[in-house]
Scaffold this motif. Structure first.
Motif, PDB file in Angstrom:
ATOM      1  N   GLU A   1      60.958 -64.024  16.879  1.00 21.32           N
ATOM      2  CA  GLU A   1      61.258 -62.876  16.265  1.00 21.32           C
ATOM      3  C   GLU A   1      60.601 -63.312  14.791  1.00 21.32           C
ATOM      4  OE1 GLU A   1      65.544 -62.125  16.226  1.00 21.32           O
ATOM      5  OE2 GLU A   1      65.873 -61.952  18.213  1.00 21.32           O
ATOM      6  N   TYR A   2      60.719 -64.502  14.697  1.00 22.98           N
ATOM      7  CA  TYR A   2      59.908 -65.314  13.328  1.00 22.98           C
ATOM      8  C   TYR A   2      58.160 -64.849  13.000  1.00 22.98           C
ATOM      9  CZ  TYR A   2      63.748 -67.999  13.227  1.00 22.98           C
ATOM     10  OH  TYR A   2      65.505 -68.846  12.842  1.00 22.98           O
ATOM     11  N   ALA A   3      57.912 -64.637  14.463  1.00 27.69           N
ATOM     12  CA  ALA A   3      56.426 -64.162  14.333  1.00 27.69           C
ATOM     13  C   ALA A   3      56.249 -62.332  14.022  1.00 27.69           C
ATOM     14  CB  ALA A   3      55.526 -64.543  16.093  1.00 27.69           C
ATOM     15  N   VAL A   4      57.302 -61.911  14.392  1.00 21.02           N
ATOM     16  CA  VAL A   4      57.054 -60.135  14.263  1.00 21.02           C
ATOM     17  C   VAL A   4      57.334 -59.839  12.724  1.00 21.02           C
ATOM     18  CG1 VAL A   4      58.417 -58.097  14.799  1.00 21.02           C
ATOM     19  CG2 VAL A   4      58.235 -59.680  16.775  1.00 21.02           C
ATOM     20  N   GLU A   5      58.406 -61.451  12.722  1.00 23.84           N
ATOM     21  CA  GLU A   5      58.749 -60.573  10.852  1.00 23.84           C
ATOM     22  C   GLU A   5      57.585 -60.772  10.109  1.00 23.84           C
ATOM     23  OE1 GLU A   5      60.801 -60.248   6.844  1.00 23.84           O
ATOM     24  OE2 GLU A   5      61.971 -59.748   9.257  1.00 23.84           O
ATOM     25  N   GLN A   6      57.503 -62.367  10.478  1.00 27.91           N
ATOM     26  CA  GLN A   6      56.069 -62.902   9.657  1.00 27.91           C
ATOM     27  C   GLN A   6      54.572 -61.138   9.483  1.00 27.91           C
ATOM     28  OE1 GLN A   6      55.429 -65.205   6.896  1.00 27.91           O
ATOM     29  NE2 GLN A   6      57.753 -65.373   7.712  1.00 27.91           N
TER      30      GLN A   6
ATOM     31  N   GLN B   1      61.222 -72.571  10.679  1.00 22.39           N
ATOM     32  CA  GLN B   1      61.416 -72.293   8.714  1.00 22.39           C
ATOM     33  C   GLN B   1      60.542 -71.403   8.117  1.00 22.39           C
ATOM     34  OE1 GLN B   1      63.599 -74.667   8.067  1.00 22.39           O
ATOM     35  NE2 GLN B   1      64.146 -74.505  10.498  1.00 22.39           N
ATOM     36  N   SER B   2      60.023 -69.860   8.773  1.00 22.11           N
ATOM     37  CA  SER B   2      59.183 -69.452   7.860  1.00 22.11           C
ATOM     38  C   SER B   2      60.207 -68.323   6.821  1.00 22.11           C
ATOM     39  CB  SER B   2      57.958 -68.753   9.000  1.00 22.11           C
ATOM     40  OG  SER B   2      58.662 -68.011  10.161  1.00 22.11           O
ATOM     41  N   GLY B   3      60.834 -67.749   7.590  1.00 17.31           N
ATOM     42  CA  GLY B   3      61.754 -66.750   7.141  1.00 17.31           C
ATOM     43  C   GLY B   3      62.701 -66.741   8.253  1.00 17.31           C
ATOM     44  N   GLU B   4      64.135 -66.077   7.758  1.00 17.70           N
ATOM     45  CA  GLU B   4      65.069 -65.435   8.846  1.00 17.70           C
ATOM     46  C   GLU B   4      64.498 -64.130   9.205  1.00 17.70           C
ATOM     47  OE1 GLU B   4      68.504 -65.701  10.869  1.00 17.70           O
ATOM     48  OE2 GLU B   4      67.243 -67.625   9.646  1.00 17.70           O
TER      49      GLU B   4
ATOM     50  N   GLU C   1      55.192 -71.741   5.744  1.00 12.43           N
ATOM     51  CA  GLU C   1      55.286 -70.380   4.492  1.00 12.43           C
ATOM     52  C   GLU C   1      53.823 -69.734   4.895  1.00 12.43           C
ATOM     53  OE1 GLU C   1      54.535 -71.230   0.052  1.00 12.43           O
ATOM     54  OE2 GLU C   1      56.910 -71.577   0.882  1.00 12.43           O
ATOM     55  N   ILE C   2      53.978 -68.578   4.813  1.00 15.35           N
ATOM     56  CA  ILE C   2      52.542 -67.998   5.167  1.00 15.35           C
ATOM     57  C   ILE C   2      52.122 -66.862   4.031  1.00 15.35           C
ATOM     58  CG2 ILE C   2      51.321 -66.221   6.423  1.00 15.35           C
ATOM     59  CD1 ILE C   2      54.086 -68.205   7.725  1.00 15.35           C
ATOM     60  N   SER C   3      50.818 -67.029   3.802  1.00 14.41           N
ATOM     61  CA  SER C   3      50.192 -66.318   2.739  1.00 14.41           C
ATOM     62  C   SER C   3      48.680 -65.760   3.311  1.00 14.41           C
ATOM     63  CB  SER C   3      49.742 -66.757   0.997  1.00 14.41           C
ATOM     64  OG  SER C   3      49.050 -67.767   1.457  1.00 14.41           O
ATOM     65  N   VAL C   4      48.398 -63.928   3.144  1.00  7.55           N
ATOM     66  CA  VAL C   4      46.542 -63.622   3.409  1.00  7.55           C
ATOM     67  C   VAL C   4      46.370 -63.095   1.814  1.00  7.55           C
ATOM     68  CG1 VAL C   4      46.068 -61.992   4.611  1.00  7.55           C
ATOM     69  CG2 VAL C   4      48.125 -62.939   5.649  1.00  7.55           C
ATOM     70  N   GLU C   5      45.514 -63.489   1.557  1.00  5.74           N
ATOM     71  CA  GLU C   5      44.396 -63.270   0.586  1.00  5.74           C
ATOM     72  C   GLU C   5      43.143 -62.661   0.712  1.00  5.74           C
ATOM     73  OE1 GLU C   5      44.889 -66.477  -2.981  1.00  5.74           O
ATOM     74  OE2 GLU C   5      46.620 -66.146  -2.763  1.00  5.74           O
ATOM     75  N   GLY C   6      42.624 -61.827   1.452  1.00  4.76           N
ATOM     76  CA  GLY C   6      41.889 -61.059   1.607  1.00  4.76           C
ATOM     77  C   GLY C   6      41.657 -61.541   2.632  1.00  4.76           C
ATOM     78  N   GLU C   7      40.481 -62.568   3.122  1.00 10.50           N
ATOM     79  CA  GLU C   7      40.317 -62.787   4.445  1.00 10.50           C
ATOM     80  C   GLU C   7      40.312 -63.814   4.590  1.00 10.50           C
ATOM     81  OE1 GLU C   7      38.166 -60.760   7.194  1.00 10.50           O
ATOM     82  OE2 GLU C   7      38.717 -59.382   5.740  1.00 10.50           O
TER      83      GLU C   7
END
Length: 261
Positions: free
Chosen positions: A39-44, A181-184, A147-153
Motif C-alpha cells: 500500500e505504501y508503494a501505491v501511495e508513493q 516510513q515513506s508516508g501513510e 522519502e522519495i522525490s522525482v525531478e525530471g529523469e
C-alpha cells in the motif's frame, strides 16, 4: 510518465493461516488482501503522479491466484489507473526468483519509466524481489526509500539505516522500493471505489508472457519447505498473588527463571 506498481495478494495476518499438503501456503482457502507494505508503494506512486504532468499513468501489477484481483482492485480504488493480473496454475509454489521472472516479463509488456515496489511482502518477508527486478530489467535499483522525490529523469531517496542516513539517486528508468516510513497510505474514497469499477484490469497467463511453465512453480524453486508443525495451543498464564507483600519478589523470580531479566 508511466509507473508500474508491483503488489501482492497475501493471507490476512488475523486469519487462521495454514499450509497445503505440499507445504505451500494456502492462498485460496483463507481470506486475503493487498499486502500492507505494498500500500505504501501505491501511495508513493500516486504522490508522484500528483506532482507530475496530467499524462502520468499508474498501472498496478500482481501475480497470484484468482482472488489476487482483489488486491489490484484495492489499488485501483486508491487511485491507480489500470491493473494487470498474471494468473496461471503453474505459478503456485514459486519462490522469489521465479516470481521476479514473471513480474519482469510482465513489466516488459507494459510501458514503464518507473517500477515501484514495497520493501517486502508481509507473508514471505524476503525483500529481495525489487533487486531481482532491477537485474532482470537491466535498470538501476534504488531501494528502501523512506522519502522519495522525482525531478525530471532523476529519482532521489532518503534511506534511513541503523547508523546513518543516506541519500541515493538514480536515473529513469529504474526500480524503486519504499519502506513503511515513506508516508501513510490513503484510504479509498467512495468516489474512488465507484470509479475503480470502470477501470480496466487485464488478465495474462504465462503463455502471454512467453514464460516456460517449467521455470516457475514449486518444482523449479531453489528453496522448499520440508515440513511444518502447527503452533502449540496457548496455555493458561501463571497468576502471582500478593497477599503478604511477597508478590514483587515472586514476579521477579518468575521473570528471572524465564531469563527475561
Amino acid at each position: 510518465m508511466n509507473i508500474v506498481v508491483c503488489v501482492k495478494y497475501v493471507p490476512d495476518a488475523t486469519a487462521d493461516r495454514k499450509f497445503e499438503d505440499d507445504n505451500t501456503v494456502d492462498r485460496v482457502g483463507v481470506d486475503g488482501l493487498l499486502s500492507e507494505l505494498d500500500e505504501y508503494a501505491v501511495e508513493q506512486a500516486l504522490q508522484i503522479k500528483d506532482k507530475q504532468a496530467d499524462d502520468t499513468e499508474v498501472t498496478v501489477l500482481s501475480v497470484g491466484p484468482e482472488n489476487a484481483t482483489d488486491a489490484v482492485r484495492k489499488a485501483l480504488q486508491m487511485g491507480a489507473d489500470k491493473g494487470v493480473h498474471v494468473v496461471d496454475d503453474a505459478i503456485a509454489g514459486s519462490d522469489a526468483l521465479a516470481t521476479s521472472l514473471v513480474l519482469a516479463e510482465a513489466i516488459k509488456k507494459i510501458p514503464h519509466d518507473l517500477v515501484v515496489c514495497g520493501m517486502a511482502s508481509t507473508d514471505g518477508g524476503m525483500g529481495v524481489v525489487p533487486a531481482m527486478l532491477s537485474e532482470r530489467l537491466g535498470v538501476p535499483g534504488v531501494t528502501l526509500g523512506s522519502e522519495i522525490s522525482v525531478e525530471g529523469e532523476t529519482v532521489k531517496i532518503r534511506r534511513d539505516g541503523d547508523a546513518s542516513t543516506d541519500t541515493i539517486e538514480g536515473s529513469l528508468p529504474l526500480v524503486l522500493s519504499v519502506t513503511d516510513q515513506s508516508g501513510e497510505a490513503r484510504y479509498p474514497s467512495f468516489k474512488g471505489i465507484m470509479a475503480a469499477k470502470k477501470k480496466p484490469v487485464e488478465t495474462w497467463s504465462l503463455s502471454d508472457l512467453g514464460v516456460d511453465a517449467g521455470s516457475v512453480g514449486a518444482g523449479a524453486a531453489w528453496s522448499v519447505v520440508e515440513s511444518t508443525d502447527a503452533r502449540p495451543p496457548r496455555t493458561a498464564g501463571e497468576i502471582v498473588t500478593d497477599e503478604d507483600g511477597s508478590g514483587a519478589k515472586a514476579l521477579v523470580d518468575f521473570l528471572a527463571s524465564k531469563k527475561f531479566i
